[in-house]
Write a protein that holds these residues in place. Sequence first.
Motif, PDB file in Angstrom:
ATOM      1  N   HIS A  31       0.827  -1.206   0.000  1.00 41.67           N
ATOM      2  CA  HIS A  31       0.000   0.000   0.000  1.00 41.67           C
ATOM      3  C   HIS A  31       0.860   1.254   0.000  1.00 41.67           C
ATOM      4  O   HIS A  31       0.501   2.263  -0.602  1.00 41.67           O
ATOM      5  CB  HIS A  31      -0.948  -0.001   1.192  1.00 41.67           C
ATOM      6  N   SER A  32       1.997   1.187   0.668  1.00 40.21           N
ATOM      7  CA  SER A  32       2.867   2.363   0.703  1.00 40.21           C
ATOM      8  C   SER A  32       3.420   2.670  -0.685  1.00 40.21           C
ATOM      9  O   SER A  32       3.804   3.788  -0.976  1.00 40.21           O
ATOM     10  CB  SER A  32       4.015   2.142   1.688  1.00 40.21           C
ATOM     11  N   VAL A  33       3.457   1.670  -1.534  1.00 37.89           N
ATOM     12  CA  VAL A  33       3.972   1.861  -2.891  1.00 37.89           C
ATOM     13  C   VAL A  33       2.839   2.088  -3.882  1.00 37.89           C
ATOM     14  O   VAL A  33       2.904   2.972  -4.730  1.00 37.89           O
ATOM     15  CB  VAL A  33       4.793   0.626  -3.328  1.00 37.89           C
ATOM     16  N   MET A  34       1.775   1.317  -3.737  1.00 45.89           N
ATOM     17  CA  MET A  34       0.718   1.316  -4.747  1.00 45.89           C
ATOM     18  C   MET A  34      -0.484   2.183  -4.384  1.00 45.89           C
ATOM     19  O   MET A  34      -1.288   2.494  -5.253  1.00 45.89           O
ATOM     20  CB  MET A  34       0.219  -0.118  -4.977  1.00 45.89           C
ATOM     21  N   GLY A  35      -0.624   2.517  -3.131  1.00 46.89           N
ATOM     22  CA  GLY A  35      -1.830   3.224  -2.719  1.00 46.89           C
ATOM     23  C   GLY A  35      -3.035   2.300  -2.734  1.00 46.89           C
ATOM     24  O   GLY A  35      -2.893   1.096  -2.530  1.00 46.89           O
ATOM     25  N   ASN A  36      -4.209   2.846  -3.019  1.00 44.69           N
ATOM     26  CA  ASN A  36      -5.449   2.058  -2.941  1.00 44.69           C
ATOM     27  C   ASN A  36      -5.676   1.186  -4.172  1.00 44.69           C
ATOM     28  O   ASN A  36      -6.800   1.052  -4.628  1.00 44.69           O
ATOM     29  CB  ASN A  36      -6.651   2.990  -2.763  1.00 44.69           C
ATOM     30  N   LYS A  37      -4.641   0.602  -4.692  1.00 46.72           N
ATOM     31  CA  LYS A  37      -4.785  -0.292  -5.845  1.00 46.72           C
ATOM     32  C   LYS A  37      -5.021  -1.697  -5.308  1.00 46.72           C
ATOM     33  O   LYS A  37      -4.115  -2.550  -5.296  1.00 46.72           O
ATOM     34  CB  LYS A  37      -3.535  -0.251  -6.731  1.00 46.72           C
TER      35      LYS A  37
END
Length: 341
Positions: free
Chosen positions: A80-86
């Motif tokens: 999540h820290s890299v992709m966000g809400n994906k």
Amino acid sequence: MRKIASENGLKKGPWTEDEDLKLIRYIQAHGPGQWRILPKNAGLQRCGKSCRLRWINYLRPGIKRGRFSFEEEETIIQLHSVMGNKWSAIAARLPGRTDNEIKNYWNTHIRKRLLQMGIDPVTHAPRVNFLEISSILNSAGLNLSNILNLQTLVNPQLLKLATILASSSKIENRELCLNNHINHPLIPYQNHQNSNLAFAALNLPNTLLNQSHLMHENDIQNIPDNLVNMNGDTTQDILMCERAFLTGDCFNNIPNYSNQSTAQTSEKSSFQPSYTENIIPSSPKFNYESVLSSLMSRSPTPVISPSEFINNGSTEDVRESYCSSMFKLETQKSFEFNDSM
DNA sequence: AACCCCATCAACCGCCACAGA
DNA sequence: TTCTGTGGCGGTTGATGGGGT
């Protein structure tokens, strides 16, 4: 109240066992897809979307149900820290888990816990702002501007650490942060992941890293020139050190603690980015390793590895306690050098 | 026992991207 | 190039159940 039937006669709401059986049998015979015509052919009073969702999120073979493991949770946070809400992209890396399940788990568990830890669940950066840092320092009998003026009395390396912390803490605008962290020519974006791992390995809050990582180029100007000159290091030295700090490279040789924890982390984490080629060597002049070793050695609190902690309990409270302890412990450590002054 | 509050999570909704006509 | 159908995604809703008063 959720409607039981829509105006076109299609059923809504929770699925019955009979409906599940019809859907499973149809898909076993014809395969998934063609969702629009599926309900009619399968004898279901549902819309195609509802059938698809039911299959994808609940009936599909290989769906893993039940509580998320610590490893899964750790992976979700990292991704999540890299992709966000994906959520779908995150779910693709967690076999057996659906995007819906991960999204729900994030919103009901992880997000809440991060907020309690003072971490912004969107940016993964500390919600502690510059004023709060000053407040912490003040409560510890320190004043940030005094620290910067008392450079001859304290370890100059610590001084730089404080300076970097101060300058990085000025960033409050997320958009600005994101733009600069992507465009910053000196700090490769990919290092973000390495840094997360390095910080995780050390039980250091990677949020500290994130905020530092997002340092605006203009903030570099705020590093006092006299400080840099008096210690014989240039701004570039400091930037190199910061990079080493951010990439975790400066931690690599810390005995026992880092090695042990790194091994645990790499063993646990299913997300292993291979960006080591982007790690920039730490400055030969400025040794953050010694700074951190020094800081850690001053801590009266014994080092507790994640596995040791988790093995003693598996409840949500224990996890929460572990995470928040981690943050508090390291925050405390970071400011414990005042007794040497 | 009754009520309220809150957490959880299955399901829905609206929007978007993409492929094919 | 435009239109349409379809699948997929992320945000939100609301039914449900547990705990507290």
